[in-house]
Design a protein around this motif. Sequence first.
Motif, PDB file in Angstrom:
ATOM      1  N   GLY A  38       0.905  -1.104   0.026  1.00 52.85           N
ATOM      2  CA  GLY A  38       0.099   0.251  -0.093  1.00 52.85           C
ATOM      3  C   GLY A  38       0.857   1.453  -0.014  1.00 52.85           C
ATOM      4  N   ALA A  39       0.039   2.098  -0.073  1.00 54.22           N
ATOM      5  CA  ALA A  39       0.755   3.347  -0.205  1.00 54.22           C
ATOM      6  C   ALA A  39       1.176   4.660   0.651  1.00 54.22           C
ATOM      7  CB  ALA A  39       0.544   4.346  -1.578  1.00 54.22           C
ATOM      8  N   LYS A  40       2.485   5.130   0.561  1.00 58.38           N
ATOM      9  CA  LYS A  40       2.432   5.477   1.919  1.00 58.38           C
ATOM     10  C   LYS A  40       2.482   7.448   1.860  1.00 58.38           C
ATOM     11  CE  LYS A  40       2.570   2.125   4.561  1.00 58.38           C
ATOM     12  NZ  LYS A  40       1.545   1.933   5.787  1.00 58.38           N
ATOM     13  N   LYS A  41       3.157   7.491   0.573  1.00 62.65           N
ATOM     14  CA  LYS A  41       3.022   8.848   0.095  1.00 62.65           C
ATOM     15  C   LYS A  41       2.413   8.947  -1.401  1.00 62.65           C
ATOM     16  CE  LYS A  41       6.172  12.539  -0.840  1.00 62.65           C
ATOM     17  NZ  LYS A  41       7.809  12.530  -0.392  1.00 62.65           N
ATOM     18  N   VAL A  42       1.405  10.111  -1.942  1.00 65.81           N
ATOM     19  CA  VAL A  42       0.838   9.523  -3.343  1.00 65.81           C
ATOM     20  C   VAL A  42       1.226  11.509  -3.944  1.00 65.81           C
ATOM     21  CG1 VAL A  42      -1.110  10.158  -2.372  1.00 65.81           C
ATOM     22  CG2 VAL A  42      -0.795   9.260  -4.953  1.00 65.81           C
ATOM     23  N   GLU A  43       1.397  11.338  -5.007  1.00 62.67           N
ATOM     24  CA  GLU A  43       1.581  12.299  -5.580  1.00 62.67           C
ATOM     25  C   GLU A  43       1.075  11.907  -7.098  1.00 62.67           C
ATOM     26  OE1 GLU A  43       4.001  15.172  -8.642  1.00 62.67           O
ATOM     27  OE2 GLU A  43       4.252  15.745  -6.281  1.00 62.67           O
ATOM     28  N   PHE A  44      -0.124  13.614  -7.116  1.00 67.15           N
ATOM     29  CA  PHE A  44      -1.562  13.137  -7.608  1.00 67.15           C
ATOM     30  C   PHE A  44      -0.938  14.844  -9.012  1.00 67.15           C
ATOM     31  CE2 PHE A  44      -3.416  11.453  -4.767  1.00 67.15           C
ATOM     32  CZ  PHE A  44      -4.004  10.609  -5.049  1.00 67.15           C
ATOM     33  N   THR A  45      -0.860  14.207 -10.483  1.00 67.20           N
ATOM     34  CA  THR A  45      -0.419  15.299 -11.445  1.00 67.20           C
ATOM     35  C   THR A  45      -2.112  15.004 -12.342  1.00 67.20           C
ATOM     36  OG1 THR A  45       2.052  15.286 -11.071  1.00 67.20           O
ATOM     37  CG2 THR A  45       0.653  16.621 -12.622  1.00 67.20           C
ATOM     38  N   PHE A  50      -9.369  17.424 -16.010  1.00 68.11           N
ATOM     39  CA  PHE A  50      -9.029  16.917 -14.763  1.00 68.11           C
ATOM     40  C   PHE A  50      -8.448  18.359 -13.884  1.00 68.11           C
ATOM     41  CE2 PHE A  50      -8.836  12.038 -14.465  1.00 68.11           C
ATOM     42  CZ  PHE A  50     -10.000  12.011 -14.883  1.00 68.11           C
ATOM     43  N   ALA A  51      -7.679  18.756 -14.345  1.00 69.45           N
ATOM     44  CA  ALA A  51      -6.928  19.963 -13.743  1.00 69.45           C
ATOM     45  C   ALA A  51      -7.475  21.843 -13.573  1.00 69.45           C
ATOM     46  CB  ALA A  51      -5.737  20.138 -14.512  1.00 69.45           C
ATOM     47  N   GLN A  90       0.458  10.188   3.062  1.00 69.47           N
ATOM     48  CA  GLN A  90       0.671  12.021   2.759  1.00 69.47           C
ATOM     49  C   GLN A  90       0.183  11.691   1.104  1.00 69.47           C
ATOM     50  OE1 GLN A  90       4.750  12.994   3.608  1.00 69.47           O
ATOM     51  NE2 GLN A  90       5.107  11.193   4.626  1.00 69.47           N
ATOM     52  N   TYR A  91      -0.616  13.219   0.927  1.00 64.37           N
ATOM     53  CA  TYR A  91      -0.657  13.238  -0.302  1.00 64.37           C
ATOM     54  C   TYR A  91      -0.891  14.681  -1.137  1.00 64.37           C
ATOM     55  CZ  TYR A  91      -4.414  15.304   1.776  1.00 64.37           C
ATOM     56  OH  TYR A  91      -5.045  15.850   2.550  1.00 64.37           O
ATOM     57  N   SER A  92      -0.159  14.302  -1.845  1.00 66.38           N
ATOM     58  CA  SER A  92      -0.434  16.573  -2.909  1.00 66.38           C
ATOM     59  C   SER A  92      -1.011  16.127  -3.964  1.00 66.38           C
ATOM     60  CB  SER A  92       0.958  16.992  -2.639  1.00 66.38           C
ATOM     61  OG  SER A  92       1.826  15.610  -3.082  1.00 66.38           O
ATOM     62  N   PRO A 104      -8.952  14.134 -22.334  1.00 66.52           N
ATOM     63  CA  PRO A 104      -8.645  15.608 -21.263  1.00 66.52           C
ATOM     64  C   PRO A 104      -8.846  14.480 -20.365  1.00 66.52           C
ATOM     65  CG  PRO A 104     -11.203  14.645 -22.880  1.00 66.52           C
ATOM     66  CD  PRO A 104     -10.103  13.639 -23.508  1.00 66.52           C
ATOM     67  N   ASN A 105      -9.167  13.861 -19.814  1.00 64.23           N
ATOM     68  CA  ASN A 105      -9.256  13.446 -18.690  1.00 64.23           C
ATOM     69  C   ASN A 105      -8.144  12.541 -18.451  1.00 64.23           C
ATOM     70  OD1 ASN A 105     -11.630  14.679 -18.726  1.00 64.23           O
ATOM     71  ND2 ASN A 105     -13.096  12.533 -18.975  1.00 64.23           N
ATOM     72  N   THR A 106      -7.221  13.102 -18.156  1.00 67.13           N
ATOM     73  CA  THR A 106      -5.305  12.413 -17.708  1.00 67.13           C
ATOM     74  C   THR A 106      -5.530  12.631 -16.031  1.00 67.13           C
ATOM     75  OG1 THR A 106      -5.416  12.514 -20.462  1.00 67.13           O
ATOM     76  CG2 THR A 106      -3.636  12.297 -18.214  1.00 67.13           C
ATOM     77  N   VAL A 107      -4.586  11.754 -15.625  1.00 63.23           N
ATOM     78  CA  VAL A 107      -3.735  11.745 -14.176  1.00 63.23           C
ATOM     79  C   VAL A 107      -2.710  10.931 -14.312  1.00 63.23           C
ATOM     80  CG1 VAL A 107      -5.161  10.197 -13.108  1.00 63.23           C
ATOM     81  CG2 VAL A 107      -3.955  12.150 -11.673  1.00 63.23           C
ATOM     82  N   GLY A 108      -1.505  12.082 -13.817  1.00 62.53           N
ATOM     83  CA  GLY A 108      -0.681  11.056 -13.591  1.00 62.53           C
ATOM     84  C   GLY A 108      -0.672  10.158 -12.144  1.00 62.53           C
ATOM     85  N   ILE A 109      -0.366   9.719 -11.669  1.00 65.49           N
ATOM     86  CA  ILE A 109       0.034   9.430 -10.253  1.00 65.49           C
ATOM     87  C   ILE A 109       1.576   8.939  -9.898  1.00 65.49           C
ATOM     88  CG2 ILE A 109      -0.996   7.969  -8.185  1.00 65.49           C
ATOM     89  CD1 ILE A 109      -3.721   7.333  -9.220  1.00 65.49           C
ATOM     90  N   THR A 110       2.215   9.228  -8.810  1.00 65.14           N
ATOM     91  CA  THR A 110       2.977   9.080  -8.533  1.00 65.14           C
ATOM     92  C   THR A 110       3.159   8.715  -6.738  1.00 65.14           C
ATOM     93  OG1 THR A 110       4.785  10.282  -9.530  1.00 65.14           O
ATOM     94  CG2 THR A 110       6.060   8.986  -7.768  1.00 65.14           C
ATOM     95  N   LEU A 111       3.475   6.465  -6.414  1.00 63.38           N
ATOM     96  CA  LEU A 111       2.523   6.274  -6.188  1.00 63.38           C
ATOM     97  C   LEU A 111       4.714   5.700  -4.904  1.00 63.38           C
ATOM     98  CD1 LEU A 111       0.827   5.028  -7.198  1.00 63.38           C
ATOM     99  CD2 LEU A 111      -0.401   4.800  -5.020  1.00 63.38           C
ATOM    100  N   SER A 112       4.891   6.226  -3.152  1.00 61.99           N
ATOM    101  CA  SER A 112       5.776   5.414  -2.311  1.00 61.99           C
ATOM    102  C   SER A 112       5.289   5.018  -1.528  1.00 61.99           C
ATOM    103  CB  SER A 112       6.949   6.944  -2.197  1.00 61.99           C
ATOM    104  OG  SER A 112       6.877   7.408  -3.469  1.00 61.99           O
TER     105      SER A 112
END
Length: 227
Positions: A38-45, A50-51, A90-92, A104-112
Amino acid sequence: MSTGIFDIIGPNMIGPSSSHTAGALRIAYLAGRLIHGGAKKVEFTLYGSFAHTYRGHGTDRALLAGVMGFAPDDLRIRDSFHIAQERGLQYSFRIDTATEVPHPNTVGITLSGADGHSVHVTGVSIGGGSVRLRELDGVEIDLSGEYDTIVVKQYDKPGVVAFITRTLSESGVNIAFMRLYRENRGKIAYTIVEADQPIHRETVRTIFEHPDIVAARRITPREEADR
């Protein structure tokens, strides 16, 4: 072209939008299954529409809920910020209106994860709650999450794919779709198998025992998500 039930009535969900809420949640759910423990930290772009509409359509809350394994109709979506804080997640969110994206409905997700490993995915919400993951750690992929799925990260060497298919066959799993993705010959590759039967954890563990396999993650259909 076939028409599914979601194309007519939409998914069972906490609204307001099947694309911006349910679809966003599903992308994040699939991404969350790819990080061990499971993720402990995640950043969504957030890109494209979506933006621009993520707050009004609850896309931000849905993305957080998906990473935590909630279903699209889970009432906890409304409190996902608070629940994430309680769980120590943690999230941002980062807004990118400059980058042009194919959908148009695009998201980048970085999980740690807790072990320090990270995963980056890019997903698109294509309507009616349906989604596709299009990129995994810089490699172009195509994953819907509509089947029991195993995602294998491996060294691109002879015999690895044969080992994966043989192990699945010996476990009584019939392959519906199977694709191999790689950027460079002989480097890291990904095998994604979507199956007609459940892929059990024991099967995944057996596949992971191969010395040229770096990681193997199982993704179950939405109805098996954490409630």
